[in-house]
Design a protein around this motif. Structure first.
Motif, PDB file in Angstrom:
ATOM      1  N   MET A 132       8.385   2.658   3.026  1.00 56.76           N
ATOM      2  CA  MET A 132       7.703   3.869   2.568  1.00 56.76           C
ATOM      3  C   MET A 132       8.613   4.849   1.815  1.00 56.76           C
ATOM      4  SD  MET A 132       6.518   5.905   5.976  1.00 56.76           S
ATOM      5  CE  MET A 132       7.595   6.258   7.328  1.00 56.76           C
ATOM      6  N   ASP A 133       9.930   4.663   1.929  1.00 56.73           N
ATOM      7  CA  ASP A 133      10.831   5.539   1.170  1.00 56.73           C
ATOM      8  C   ASP A 133      10.980   5.119  -0.294  1.00 56.73           C
ATOM      9  OD1 ASP A 133      11.278   6.990   3.409  1.00 56.73           O
ATOM     10  OD2 ASP A 133      13.096   5.902   3.988  1.00 56.73           O
ATOM     11  N   GLU A 134      10.499   3.934  -0.620  1.00 56.53           N
ATOM     12  CA  GLU A 134      10.668   3.420  -1.990  1.00 56.53           C
ATOM     13  C   GLU A 134       9.594   3.967  -2.914  1.00 56.53           C
ATOM     14  OE1 GLU A 134      10.980  -0.871  -2.422  1.00 56.53           O
ATOM     15  OE2 GLU A 134      11.999  -0.946  -0.477  1.00 56.53           O
ATOM     16  N   GLN A 135      10.018   4.682  -3.937  1.00 52.37           N
ATOM     17  CA  GLN A 135       9.061   5.177  -4.925  1.00 52.37           C
ATOM     18  C   GLN A 135       8.723   4.057  -5.907  1.00 52.37           C
ATOM     19  OE1 GLN A 135      10.459   8.840  -6.665  1.00 52.37           O
ATOM     20  NE2 GLN A 135      10.863   9.770  -4.665  1.00 52.37           N
ATOM     21  N   ALA A 136       7.623   4.228  -6.626  1.00 53.19           N
ATOM     22  CA  ALA A 136       7.210   3.177  -7.563  1.00 53.19           C
ATOM     23  C   ALA A 136       6.918   3.784  -8.927  1.00 53.19           C
ATOM     24  CB  ALA A 136       5.984   2.443  -7.027  1.00 53.19           C
ATOM     25  N   ARG A 137       7.256   3.018  -9.966  1.00 51.12           N
ATOM     26  CA  ARG A 137       7.050   3.460 -11.344  1.00 51.12           C
ATOM     27  C   ARG A 137       5.592   3.182 -11.737  1.00 51.12           C
ATOM     28  NH1 ARG A 137       7.292   1.336 -16.322  1.00 51.12           N
ATOM     29  NH2 ARG A 137       7.679  -0.805 -15.690  1.00 51.12           N
ATOM     30  N   PRO A 138       4.896   4.150 -12.336  1.00 47.33           N
ATOM     31  CA  PRO A 138       3.503   3.878 -12.709  1.00 47.33           C
ATOM     32  C   PRO A 138       3.434   2.798 -13.791  1.00 47.33           C
ATOM     33  CG  PRO A 138       4.190   6.055 -13.503  1.00 47.33           C
ATOM     34  CD  PRO A 138       5.307   5.525 -12.651  1.00 47.33           C
ATOM     35  N   ALA A 139       2.492   1.852 -13.648  1.00 49.00           N
ATOM     36  CA  ALA A 139       2.366   0.776 -14.627  1.00 49.00           C
ATOM     37  C   ALA A 139       0.923   0.564 -15.061  1.00 49.00           C
ATOM     38  CB  ALA A 139       2.943  -0.520 -14.061  1.00 49.00           C
ATOM     39  N   TRP A 140      -0.002   0.746 -14.118  1.00 54.22           N
ATOM     40  CA  TRP A 140      -1.415   0.539 -14.468  1.00 54.22           C
ATOM     41  C   TRP A 140      -2.235   1.706 -13.919  1.00 54.22           C
ATOM     42  CZ3 TRP A 140       1.161  -3.257 -11.434  1.00 54.22           C
ATOM     43  CH2 TRP A 140       1.668  -4.342 -12.169  1.00 54.22           C
ATOM     44  N   LEU A 155       0.834  -1.198   0.000  1.00 57.59           N
ATOM     45  CA  LEU A 155       0.000   0.000   0.000  1.00 57.59           C
ATOM     46  C   LEU A 155       0.876   1.258   0.000  1.00 57.59           C
ATOM     47  CD1 LEU A 155      -2.875   1.355   0.535  1.00 57.59           C
ATOM     48  CD2 LEU A 155      -2.208   1.299   2.944  1.00 57.59           C
ATOM     49  N   LEU A 156       0.718   2.097  -1.010  1.00 62.14           N
ATOM     50  CA  LEU A 156       1.400   3.401  -0.988  1.00 62.14           C
ATOM     51  C   LEU A 156       0.459   4.477  -0.457  1.00 62.14           C
ATOM     52  CD1 LEU A 156       3.186   1.843  -3.213  1.00 62.14           C
ATOM     53  CD2 LEU A 156       3.931   4.142  -3.837  1.00 62.14           C
ATOM     54  N   SER A 157      -0.802   4.356  -0.855  1.00 62.84           N
ATOM     55  CA  SER A 157      -1.747   5.369  -0.419  1.00 62.84           C
ATOM     56  C   SER A 157      -3.172   4.888  -0.637  1.00 62.84           C
ATOM     57  CB  SER A 157      -1.521   6.652  -1.209  1.00 62.84           C
ATOM     58  OG  SER A 157      -2.484   7.593  -0.820  1.00 62.84           O
ATOM     59  N   ASP A 158      -4.065   5.309   0.258  1.00 58.12           N
ATOM     60  CA  ASP A 158      -5.447   4.881   0.159  1.00 58.12           C
ATOM     61  C   ASP A 158      -6.248   5.842  -0.723  1.00 58.12           C
ATOM     62  OD1 ASP A 158      -8.153   4.376   0.688  1.00 58.12           O
ATOM     63  OD2 ASP A 158      -8.057   5.366   2.635  1.00 58.12           O
ATOM     64  N   GLU A 159      -6.031   7.142  -0.549  1.00 62.33           N
ATOM     65  CA  GLU A 159      -6.834   8.071  -1.354  1.00 62.33           C
ATOM     66  C   GLU A 159      -6.064   9.324  -1.773  1.00 62.33           C
ATOM     67  OE1 GLU A 159     -10.202   9.190   0.953  1.00 62.33           O
ATOM     68  OE2 GLU A 159      -9.012   9.830   2.668  1.00 62.33           O
ATOM     69  N   PHE A 160      -4.735   9.257  -1.657  1.00 63.52           N
ATOM     70  CA  PHE A 160      -3.963  10.464  -1.889  1.00 63.52           C
ATOM     71  C   PHE A 160      -2.690  10.073  -2.635  1.00 63.52           C
ATOM     72  CE2 PHE A 160      -4.383  14.714   0.235  1.00 63.52           C
ATOM     73  CZ  PHE A 160      -3.473  15.370  -0.570  1.00 63.52           C
ATOM     74  N   ALA A 161      -2.756  10.051  -3.964  1.00 60.99           N
ATOM     75  CA  ALA A 161      -1.578   9.691  -4.737  1.00 60.99           C
ATOM     76  C   ALA A 161      -0.666  10.902  -4.868  1.00 60.99           C
ATOM     77  CB  ALA A 161      -1.996   9.204  -6.119  1.00 60.99           C
ATOM     78  N   LEU A 162       0.617  10.697  -4.588  1.00 65.77           N
ATOM     79  CA  LEU A 162       1.608  11.764  -4.751  1.00 65.77           C
ATOM     80  C   LEU A 162       2.500  11.402  -5.924  1.00 65.77           C
ATOM     81  CD1 LEU A 162       2.799  12.278  -1.034  1.00 65.77           C
ATOM     82  CD2 LEU A 162       1.123  13.655  -2.300  1.00 65.77           C
ATOM     83  N   LEU A 163       2.347  12.121  -7.029  1.00 63.18           N
ATOM     84  CA  LEU A 163       3.186  11.869  -8.205  1.00 63.18           C
ATOM     85  C   LEU A 163       4.283  12.936  -8.192  1.00 63.18           C
ATOM     86  CD1 LEU A 163       3.617  10.292 -10.855  1.00 63.18           C
ATOM     87  CD2 LEU A 163       2.082  11.915 -11.969  1.00 63.18           C
ATOM     88  N   SER A 164       5.525  12.491  -7.985  1.00 63.40           N
ATOM     89  CA  SER A 164       6.621  13.450  -7.870  1.00 63.40           C
ATOM     90  C   SER A 164       6.828  14.173  -9.200  1.00 63.40           C
ATOM     91  CB  SER A 164       7.905  12.720  -7.465  1.00 63.40           C
ATOM     92  OG  SER A 164       9.011  13.590  -7.676  1.00 63.40           O
ATOM     93  N   LEU A 165       6.871  15.497  -9.158  1.00 65.78           N
ATOM     94  CA  LEU A 165       7.103  16.265 -10.379  1.00 65.78           C
ATOM     95  C   LEU A 165       8.573  16.197 -10.777  1.00 65.78           C
ATOM     96  CD1 LEU A 165       4.854  19.370  -9.602  1.00 65.78           C
ATOM     97  CD2 LEU A 165       4.377  17.504 -11.189  1.00 65.78           C
ATOM     98  N   GLU A 166       9.393  15.723  -9.843  1.00 65.41           N
ATOM     99  CA  GLU A 166      10.821  15.639 -10.108  1.00 65.41           C
ATOM    100  C   GLU A 166      11.168  14.302 -10.763  1.00 65.41           C
ATOM    101  OE1 GLU A 166      14.627  16.103  -7.240  1.00 65.41           O
ATOM    102  OE2 GLU A 166      12.829  17.214  -6.661  1.00 65.41           O
ATOM    103  N   THR A 167      10.658  13.194 -10.172  1.00 66.97           N
ATOM    104  CA  THR A 167      11.064  11.875 -10.656  1.00 66.97           C
ATOM    105  C   THR A 167      10.006  11.219 -11.536  1.00 66.97           C
ATOM    106  OG1 THR A 167      10.103  10.724  -8.761  1.00 66.97           O
ATOM    107  CG2 THR A 167      12.371  11.505  -8.524  1.00 66.97           C
ATOM    108  N   GLY A 168       8.768  11.727 -11.527  1.00 73.76           N
ATOM    109  CA  GLY A 168       7.686  11.088 -12.276  1.00 73.76           C
ATOM    110  C   GLY A 168       7.230   9.785 -11.643  1.00 73.76           C
TER     111      GLY A 168
END
Lengths: 301, 368
Positions: free
Chosen positions: A217-225, A151-164
């Motif tokens: 929680m420090d690990e970012q994830a690449r969008p896939a779906w 689980l990264l987030s339940d209702e609040f997605a944070l898409l980094s503008l720096e890393t995407g």
């Protein structure tokens, strides 16, 4: 001091620092139900009071003062001494903290494109699920988080503008009404807090995020779906492809701060669409839908 | 050891290059104070211009950056609003003067960088204000949320229309016809402002006040008429305007003092220079201080105003408050009303406002 005493002393003293994803919250409260909920949900995220000089948000939950508070006790939310909302009944103090924290983040975190969406991760790849309230997003999120997804987030997605990439904001998953018993029965290992009745969203109870969600929680994830769920009673559980242009429009429509971040937000949203398989999900049966999501082919678009 | 919040805030405004000396605990307080003072975006711009952003630790830098993103967005919106206002009023030959934030942004002044604000303020000639309201209405600006009493109060006694809100964009527009209410103690003549105003390039019929008038208007707004919610932000604006204009035009100070007396606004200018110097070390030449001596209040009054403004101009954050801050703010609020209207008008107005607030409070209570 025991952990419980430290927690109490922090909440009642200079504030208890809590790491919530990329933010440090310094929380003060003399309310017992806040103390109990923080002890239950955030015990793995507490920071040393002395070693945490900077906090992003200084939040206090206090009992409303005034005469009518005698027969109708209320809780009030303060960000650094200012109260942006109406008080709620004292029994809803903990949901008020969670909603208030959402507000703080939405008002200030413009280094992200913030999207009203659930985010889960499997093998470094993120599933993003924007959804209107009532789309059954939280139930799905809880079920996925309890069956192998991180689980990264339940209702609040944070898409980094720096890393995407998607940045985790692990918070208790807010379950509403019938979903509370459903999750409790299906997943006996689930830790669910006490219910708050008659809130603006009905009965609300929170699910504690599973350990991997906090440990990583420090690990970012690449969008896939990118999946837009829609709960349909008696419907047919199925996924169908969605045109990228429509997906982009709907993604942007679910954003809290798209109009603020402007071009950078558009770029980030467009990149997310390009990297993701975009799908509509109609769901009626939780098992069938979990099967569909678990069977998503790797690699996104 | 954490230094007092206000001292840090002022030191950062004066010397943004010195931020490397701040500890994380200093930043914790500084960001909070900047947030309530609407100065986060401004601080970011100052620190960026001084080349010192890399000296800010990542956690506070993120907040300054976010505020700057928001301020830049507000500026885009202000440009859009100005273009729409121009579209609504230029065909009707109604001249428009931009005031305050909108003027700083459109004129590209250094104090605009990172400045956060919400409303757009404009001035139109009094004779055309009704016509202006009608044409703005056609383009979607409506006056909503004001009852009959408020409407009459604004239209009869104030120097502006009740705030207009755009139906779709929800942006708020304040339309003035002069810079102080007609009932106020001071009487600047708006015709003088129009005569000296500078045309805004690319928007025929839209003007910005001449540099001296821009300063005098900001000073008047802050020290004669204004609420001090964003007092330090407005003082920082004045400081930046004065430094910029004095640098551009060697005769600026002389023009400014002469204009202050001509416009009947020497007293607000006196305060602006006094507290600008005290808080932000605004470089005021001795000759200007001598020239403004006739506008200086007598000693007992000056001592009182010092006591009030030194408290009232601080950011409204607990870390800057002393025991008398609340009282000082309340007295300044009363003063701003007293300066705006004679007592026989003011007392019934404030009474009526208080009763209305009380009733509203009752209605809003869930158990009432």
């Amino acid at each position: 001091m025991t952990g419980q005493e430290t927690l109490k002393a922090g909440l009642r003293g200079a504030g208890l620092p809590i790491q919530v994803g990329p933010f440090v919250v310094r929380l003060r409260s003399r309310l017992d139900r806040i103390e109990r909920s923080v002890a239950l949900f955030y015990d793995r995220q507490l920071l040393p009071a002395d070693g945490t000089p900077f906090a992003d948000f200084h939040i206090t939950l206090a009992r409303s003062s005034g005469l009518h508070a005698v027969w109708r006790p209320q809780a009030r939310f303060f960000l650094d001494g200012r109260s942006p909302f109406r008080p709620l009944p004292l029994a809803h103090a903990y949901p008020l903290f969670e909603w208030g924290l959402n507000w703080c983040i939405a008002q200030h975190a413009h280094d992200f494109l913030m999207i009203h969406a659930a985010v889960l991760e499997r093998d470094g790849q993120a599933l993003v699920m924007p959804g209107e309230p009532g789309a059954g997003k939280s139930t799905l999120t809880a079920a996925l988080a309890l069956s192998g997804w991180r689980l990264l987030s339940d209702e609040f997605a944070l898409l980094s503008l720096e890393t995407g990439r998607l940045v985790a904001l692990p918070r208790p998953v807010s379950l509403k009404n019938a979903a509370i018993d459903l999750i409790r029965e299906r997943y006996p290992q689930a830790i669910i807090g006490p219910s708050s009745y008659d809130t603006s969203k009905g009965t609300v109870a929170h699910l504690k995020p599973p350990d991997p969600s906090i440990e990583r929680m420090d690990e970012q994830a690449r969008p896939a779906w990118l999946v837009f769920p829609r709960f349909a009673v008696g419907g047919r559980d199925h996924l169908e492809p969605l045109a990228p242009a429509e997906a982009l429009q709907r993604l942007v429509g679910s954003s809290f701060n798209y109009s603020v971040v402007g071009a950078a937000g558009f770029e980030a949203a467009a990149d997310l669409i390009e990297q993701s398989a975009c799908l509509n999900l109609e769901y009626a049966d939780l098992d069938a839908t979990l099967g569909l999501l678990n069977g998503l082919p790797e690699g996104g678009a | 050891m954490t230094r007092p919040a206000l001292a840090q805030m002022l030191a950062t405004l004066r010397e943004p290059a010195g931020v490397s000396e701040r500890s994380p605990a200093d930043w914790d307080l500084l960001v909070r104070v900047a947030r309530v003072a609407s100065l986060e975006g401004r601080l970011q711009a100052l620190i960026e211009d001084a080349g010192a952003l890399p000296d800010v630790p990542p956690a506070p830098r993120r907040h300054l950056h976010a505020a700057r993103v928001l301020a830049d967005r507000q500026h885009v919106m202000v440009r859009w609003e100005v273009a729409r206002i121009h579209e609504a009023l230029a065909p009707e030959q109604i001249p428009v003067m931009l005031l305050k934030g909108a003027a700083y942004v459109m004129a590209g002044l250094p104090c605009a960088r990172g400045r956060q604000f919400s409303d757009v303020d404009i001035m139109v000639p009094k004779a055309q204000i009704q016509q202006a309201e009608q044409h703005l209405f056609v383009q979607g600006w409506v006056c909503e949320g004001y009852d009959a009493y408020d409407q009459r109060y604004y239209r009869q006694w104030m120097h502006e229309l009740p705030p207009l809100t755009h139906m779709r964009r929800k942006s708020v527009l304040d339309v003035h016809h002069t810079i102080l209410p007609p009932t106020a103690r001071l009487h600047p003549d708006p015709a003088l402002l129009w005569q000296a105003a500078l045309p805004l390039e690319g928007y025929p019929g839209v003007y910005i006040p001449a540099p001296v008038d821009m300063v005098l208007h900001s000073a008047t707004h802050l020290f004669h008429d204004g609420e001090l919610e964003n007092g330090l932000r407005d003082l920082a604006d004045l400081d930046a305007l004065l430094r910029h204009f004095a640098n551009e035009d060697p005769a600026f100070w002389e023009r400014l003092t002469a204009r202050a007396f001509e416009m009947d606004l020497a007293r607000p200018l006196f305060y602006a220079l006094r507290y600008g110097h005290e808080f932000l070390q605004t470089p005021v030449p001795d000759s200007v201080i001598r020239a403004l001596a006739p506008a200086r209040p007598a000693l007992p009054l000056l001592a009182l105003m010092d006591a009030l403004f030194r408290r009232g101009l601080k950011p409204h954050h607990w870390s800057c408050d002393g025991g008398l801050s609340g009282v000082a703010r309340w007295l300044l609020y009363v003063r701003s009303h007293y300066l705006r209207m004679p007592l026989h008008l003011l007392v019934p107005h404030l009474l009526r406002k208080a009763i209305k607030e009380h009733r509203k409070g009752k209605r809003e209570r869930p158990d009432a």
